[in-house]
Design an enzyme around this catalytic site. Structure first.
Site, PDB file in Angstrom:
ATOM      1  N   TYR A  26       0.519  51.632 -29.941  1.00  0.00           N
ATOM      2  CA  TYR A  26       0.391  50.190 -30.139  1.00  0.00           C
ATOM      3  C   TYR A  26       1.588  49.675 -30.941  1.00  0.00           C
ATOM      4  O   TYR A  26       1.458  48.955 -31.912  1.00  0.00           O
ATOM      5  CB  TYR A  26      -0.928  49.876 -30.856  1.00  0.00           C
ATOM      6  CG  TYR A  26      -1.371  48.421 -30.741  1.00  0.00           C
ATOM      7  CD1 TYR A  26      -1.828  47.917 -29.532  1.00  0.00           C
ATOM      8  CD2 TYR A  26      -1.338  47.570 -31.847  1.00  0.00           C
ATOM      9  CE1 TYR A  26      -2.237  46.600 -29.421  1.00  0.00           C
ATOM     10  CE2 TYR A  26      -1.755  46.247 -31.746  1.00  0.00           C
ATOM     11  CZ  TYR A  26      -2.205  45.766 -30.534  1.00  0.00           C
ATOM     12  OH  TYR A  26      -2.615  44.458 -30.433  1.00  0.00           O
ATOM     13  N   SER A  53      -0.535  51.028 -36.849  1.00  0.00           N
ATOM     14  CA  SER A  53      -0.799  50.589 -35.478  1.00  0.00           C
ATOM     15  C   SER A  53      -2.298  50.534 -35.204  1.00  0.00           C
ATOM     16  O   SER A  53      -2.791  49.613 -34.540  1.00  0.00           O
ATOM     17  CB  SER A  53      -0.116  51.524 -34.476  1.00  0.00           C
ATOM     18  OG  SER A  53       1.288  51.426 -34.569  1.00  0.00           O
ATOM     19  N   ASP A  83       9.542  58.570 -26.964  1.00  0.00           N
ATOM     20  CA  ASP A  83       9.927  59.649 -26.050  1.00  0.00           C
ATOM     21  C   ASP A  83       9.798  61.018 -26.688  1.00  0.00           C
ATOM     22  O   ASP A  83       9.325  61.964 -26.063  1.00  0.00           O
ATOM     23  CB  ASP A  83      11.383  59.458 -25.594  1.00  0.00           C
ATOM     24  CG  ASP A  83      11.558  58.283 -24.645  1.00  0.00           C
ATOM     25  OD1 ASP A  83      10.576  57.896 -23.989  1.00  0.00           O
ATOM     26  OD2 ASP A  83      12.683  57.759 -24.573  1.00  0.00           O
ATOM     27  N   GLU A  84      10.243  61.146 -27.951  1.00  0.00           N
ATOM     28  CA  GLU A  84      10.354  62.464 -28.558  1.00  0.00           C
ATOM     29  C   GLU A  84       9.008  63.136 -28.823  1.00  0.00           C
ATOM     30  O   GLU A  84       8.914  64.363 -28.804  1.00  0.00           O
ATOM     31  CB  GLU A  84      11.168  62.404 -29.858  1.00  0.00           C
ATOM     32  CG  GLU A  84      10.578  61.537 -30.946  1.00  0.00           C
ATOM     33  CD  GLU A  84      11.068  60.108 -30.901  1.00  0.00           C
ATOM     34  OE1 GLU A  84      10.951  59.409 -31.929  1.00  0.00           O
ATOM     35  OE2 GLU A  84      11.575  59.674 -29.842  1.00  0.00           O
ATOM     36  N   HIS A 108       8.800  54.296 -19.167  1.00  0.00           N
ATOM     37  CA  HIS A 108      10.103  54.958 -19.114  1.00  0.00           C
ATOM     38  C   HIS A 108       9.851  56.335 -18.533  1.00  0.00           C
ATOM     39  O   HIS A 108       8.865  56.997 -18.871  1.00  0.00           O
ATOM     40  CB  HIS A 108      10.708  55.052 -20.518  1.00  0.00           C
ATOM     41  CG  HIS A 108      12.069  55.677 -20.572  1.00  0.00           C
ATOM     42  ND1 HIS A 108      13.027  55.486 -19.595  1.00  0.00           N
ATOM     43  CD2 HIS A 108      12.638  56.495 -21.504  1.00  0.00           C
ATOM     44  CE1 HIS A 108      14.133  56.139 -19.933  1.00  0.00           C
ATOM     45  NE2 HIS A 108      13.918  56.767 -21.073  1.00  0.00           N
ATOM     46  N   GLY A 134       9.385  44.416 -26.331  1.00  0.00           N
ATOM     47  CA  GLY A 134       7.980  44.049 -26.358  1.00  0.00           C
ATOM     48  C   GLY A 134       7.709  42.644 -26.848  1.00  0.00           C
ATOM     49  O   GLY A 134       6.881  41.923 -26.274  1.00  0.00           O
ATOM     50  N   ASP A 191      18.644  53.678 -17.177  1.00  0.00           N
ATOM     51  CA  ASP A 191      18.285  53.210 -18.511  1.00  0.00           C
ATOM     52  C   ASP A 191      19.091  53.949 -19.578  1.00  0.00           C
ATOM     53  O   ASP A 191      19.684  53.324 -20.471  1.00  0.00           O
ATOM     54  CB  ASP A 191      16.789  53.405 -18.743  1.00  0.00           C
ATOM     55  CG  ASP A 191      16.310  52.783 -20.033  1.00  0.00           C
ATOM     56  OD1 ASP A 191      16.219  51.537 -20.092  1.00  0.00           O
ATOM     57  OD2 ASP A 191      16.024  53.513 -20.998  1.00  0.00           O
ATOM     58  N   GLU A 195      22.084  52.280 -21.970  1.00  0.00           N
ATOM     59  CA  GLU A 195      21.984  52.309 -23.438  1.00  0.00           C
ATOM     60  C   GLU A 195      23.183  53.008 -24.064  1.00  0.00           C
ATOM     61  O   GLU A 195      23.783  52.512 -25.032  1.00  0.00           O
ATOM     62  CB  GLU A 195      20.705  53.053 -23.848  1.00  0.00           C
ATOM     63  CG  GLU A 195      19.418  52.329 -23.502  1.00  0.00           C
ATOM     64  CD  GLU A 195      18.204  53.205 -23.665  1.00  0.00           C
ATOM     65  OE1 GLU A 195      17.079  52.674 -23.580  1.00  0.00           O
ATOM     66  OE2 GLU A 195      18.359  54.437 -23.872  1.00  0.00           O
ATOM     67  N   SER A 252      38.856  29.424 -23.813  1.00  0.00           N
ATOM     68  CA  SER A 252      40.198  28.884 -23.557  1.00  0.00           C
ATOM     69  C   SER A 252      40.921  29.680 -22.481  1.00  0.00           C
ATOM     70  O   SER A 252      40.598  30.844 -22.210  1.00  0.00           O
ATOM     71  CB  SER A 252      41.026  28.915 -24.838  1.00  0.00           C
ATOM     72  OG  SER A 252      41.325  30.260 -25.194  1.00  0.00           O
TER      73      SER A 252
END
Length: 339
Positions: A26, A53, A83-84, A108, A134, A191, A195, A252
């Site tokens: 969350y 959360s 991810d980790e 992802h 988010g 992705d 990044e 310019s």
């Protein structure tokens, strides 16, 4: 290869209606997607570990459970943890409690694509990847719009995985802005490449190098900050609004001509070669192995680089100047909390 953009009128199936959807996590995306799906009429519960959360989800009126308990109740499990640690949570708390035939969703493709997570054969495995943070997903949804999203699937056990991914995106408000079909491989490769080489790694290296060149040549660090970092947002806003054409039109002739002359020298063949090598490391999994190895080693490299950035002359000068710019500080008042 071009893909067709789909909108709300193109998403007509209802395979997620009446199903219990558990969001695991969350944070930024979890908060946004869970609230958006609930507001779209879906049955949403939250699965998180005790902490901020968990408390935030409770305050927002959700039924909140442990990850294991939420998984047991769910017909669809949307995995939105970092991810980790996603694979650890999946193996310990999700996999043993997943209903037979329950579908899995991700925003992802990292863990599924690199084999950190191996879903059961009887599960649909889908993706809904918003092309925005988010807080923006939530804010634009409440405004009656949304951010575009990618949809697709890794595994189609039911024959309706693609439909589910589109429905999930529609419930998030993304079909109001547009949906593009992808694969777990394509989304992950692009992705990570974006990044590392452009959006974060490329831009930050460009800004910092420009700052160093100016200050080492004796120019004021305050002026260098404004020239290479502060104005970056203004240029990016113009590109976002109308591409390179609008950006050049609003600047310019001198700056436009100079960019044509110098730009290809700064980002030239060597830079392109480095990008190609970076893409290969993403495609063959060596970047993922390096990242996960650093995680299991206590993120020593990540935290060392984070400390370097936090203590860099550019960051310190920028902090001093931003503190005096009220319009920068006031901007925070208009962003939606991420959790």
């Amino acid at each position: 290869m071009s893909v067709e953009m789909l909108y709300e009128k193109d998403v007509t199936t209802n395979y997620l209606d009446g199903k219990t959807i558990a969001f695991i996590g969350y944070g930024a995306q979890g908060h946004a997607q869970a609230n958006n799906l609930r507001d779209s009429g879906y049955d949403v519960i939250i699965g998180v570990r005790p902490g901020k959360s968990f408390d935030a989800a409770k305050r927002d009126g959700f039924e909140v459970y442990s990850v294991a308990e939420a998984t047991k109740q769910a017909d669809h499990v949307q995995v939105l943890t970092p991810d980790e640690n996603q694979a650890e949570i999946y193996k310990a708390e999700i996999a043993p409690n997943l209903k037979p035939g329950a579908s899995l969703g991700f925003s992802h493709g990292f863990n599924v694509y690199y084999g950190e997570i191996v879903p059961p054969k009887d599960s649909d495995v889908i993706m809904m990847a918003p092309k925005g943070p988010g807080n923006l997903c939530r804010r634009t949804y409440k405004e009656g719009f949304g951010v575009p999203a990618l949809y697709g699937y890794w595994q189609d056990a039911s024959g309706h995985a693609e439909d589910k991914s589109k429905e999930f995106a529609k419930g998030n408000g993304a079909a109001r802005a547009g949906l593009l079909k992808t694969t777990f491989k394509e989304e992950t490769d692009e992705d990570l490449f974006g990044e590392q080489n452009v959006l974060m790694g490329g831009v930050t290296a460009l800004i910092e190098t420009g700052f160093n060149v100016l200050t080492e040549a004796g120019y004021s660090p305050q002026l260098a900050y404004f020239e290479v970092e502060h104005e970056m947002k203004l240029i990016c806003d113009q590109i976002y609004e109308g591409g390179f054409v609008k950006m050049y039109r609003d600047c310019s002739n001198t700056s436009e001509y100079g960019s044509y002359v110098q730009g290809p020298k700064v980002i030239g063949p060597e830079s392109k070669k480095a990008m190609e090598q970076g893409l290969k490391a993403i495609q063959d999994g060596s970047f993922a192995k390096e990242f996960m190895a650093d995680y299991h080693d206590g993120f020593k490299k990540l935290y060392a680089e984070r400390a370097r950035v936090e203590n860099s002359p550019l960051q310190k000068i920028g902090d001093e100047l931003r503190a005096k710019m009220l319009f920068v500080n006031d901007a925070d008042k208009f962003s939606t909390p991420e959790s």
